[in-house]
Design an enzyme around this catalytic site. Structure first.
Site, short mmCIF file in Angstrom:
data_model
loop_
_atom_site.label_atom_id
_atom_site.label_comp_id
_atom_site.label_asym_id
_atom_site.label_seq_id
_atom_site.Cartn_x
_atom_site.Cartn_y
_atom_site.Cartn_z
CB SER A 1 -1.15 -43.35 1.33
OG SER A 1 -0.10 -43.70 0.59
CG HIS B 1 4.76 -43.78 -2.71
ND1 HIS B 1 3.57 -43.50 -2.44
CD2 HIS B 1 5.16 -44.42 -1.54
CE1 HIS B 1 3.21 -43.81 -1.14
NE2 HIS B 1 4.15 -44.27 -0.64
#
Ligand code: PAF
Length: 290
Positions: free
Chosen positions: A186, A37
């Site tokens: 994640s 990210h």
């Protein structure tokens, strides 16, 4: 860095920056941020514009029995990562703010959404396309920065942007990987240390597929797929391959004779590592001109 929770406030902020001639670069996320990210945020920062990241675990893209409730969340940690990466605004709405008025509208990108992941996660890409269409209307970005790990999501969103004439350019950034090749996600937080180590084999079998196509000019996709499945069994017998497909990277049509295919090839896979479902892919130009 400001945290914005209301749709109307985010829209006013975006209108203001647009009215002063600033560009808006947007990174949509579901939070629990990692280096992948951060690399999208750096790419957004490079545009020289205002950087907006959204953090919203979108309920409508999770199917029944999927991990919506246990999806990892840590806003304070995420905010710290955003701040360090130079984000100007985090858009962090509640689900009630995003879906306040009993919505009757959704966006479905037909055909592309039903393949690969779509077979295992029916309705997933309608949830994704709808929330991203909403986010684009809220954040009003000039560019939207997304990771190459979600290749099918990118194909769906690219087609949506083109079909619905959104004035936003999709910028696709390289997948960031752990040292053993495992794509950052994640969901990697669900893996044990041993599973994390074993999951590096997924990138090995993607590279092996690419090697057979680009170097050996493999003419039979089924043989490439079988070799990948065998290699995974050999390297990491505990991982269960759900699919390993060789397609073009636009409409995701299967390529039966990849060795002679000219253009961008996507090899994508999904695999179960214990109870955790992982996806990954490799994209390469085959038989380039010149
Ligand atoms: O890739 C994701 O994190 C999500 O699918 C997205 C694009 C933020 C939509 O909820």
């Amino acid at each position: 860095m400001k945290v914005v929770k209301e749709v109307s406030v985010m829209q006013e902020i975006s209108d203001y920056h647009r009215s002063t001639g600033r560009k808006i670069a947007f990174v949509p996320t579901m939070g629990y941020l990692h280096e992948g990210h951060a690399s999208l945020m750096f790419s957004a920062k490079e545009t020289g514009g205002i950087v907006v990241a959204s953090i919203f675990v979108n309920p409508t893209q999770f199917g029944k029995g999927e991990d919506f409730d246990k999806y990892p969340r840590d806003f304070r940690r995420d905010a710290h990562i955003c701040e360090k990466a130079g984000v100007d605004y985090i858009f962090h709405p509640e689900a009630s703010e995003m879906y306040s008025n009993r919505p009757l509208t959704s966006v479905t990108v037909k055909e592309i959404s039903d393949k690969l992941e779509g077979k295992f996660r029916p309705g997933h890409f309608t949830g994704v396309a709808t929330v991203v269409a909403k986010l684009i209307n809220i954040v009003k970005p000039h560019t939207m920065h997304m990771g190459s790990k979600d290749a099918q999501q990118n194909a769906v969103l690219k087609k949506m942007i083109s079909d619905l004439n959104f004035d936003t350019k999709l910028v696709i950034c390289q997948t960031v990987r752990e040292e053993n090749g495992l794509a950052m996600s994640s969901r990697n937080t669900y893996l044990t240390a041993e599973q994390r180590e074993n999951a590096g084999s997924l990138y090995r079998i993607l590279n092996e597929g690419m090697r057979q196509i680009t170097e050996e000019k493999a003419t039979d996709a089924e043989a490439v797929k079988a070799r990948a499945a065998d290699l995974l069994k050999e390297l990491s017998p505990g991982i269960e391959l759900q699919y390993y497909e060789i397609t073009d990277n636009e409409l995701l049509e299967p390529i039966p004779d990849p060795g002679s295919f000219k253009g961008e090839i996507l090899i994508s896979l999904a695999a179960k590592c214990g109870t955790t479902r992982l996806i990954d892919n490799i994209i390469f130009e085959n038989n380039p001109k010149g």
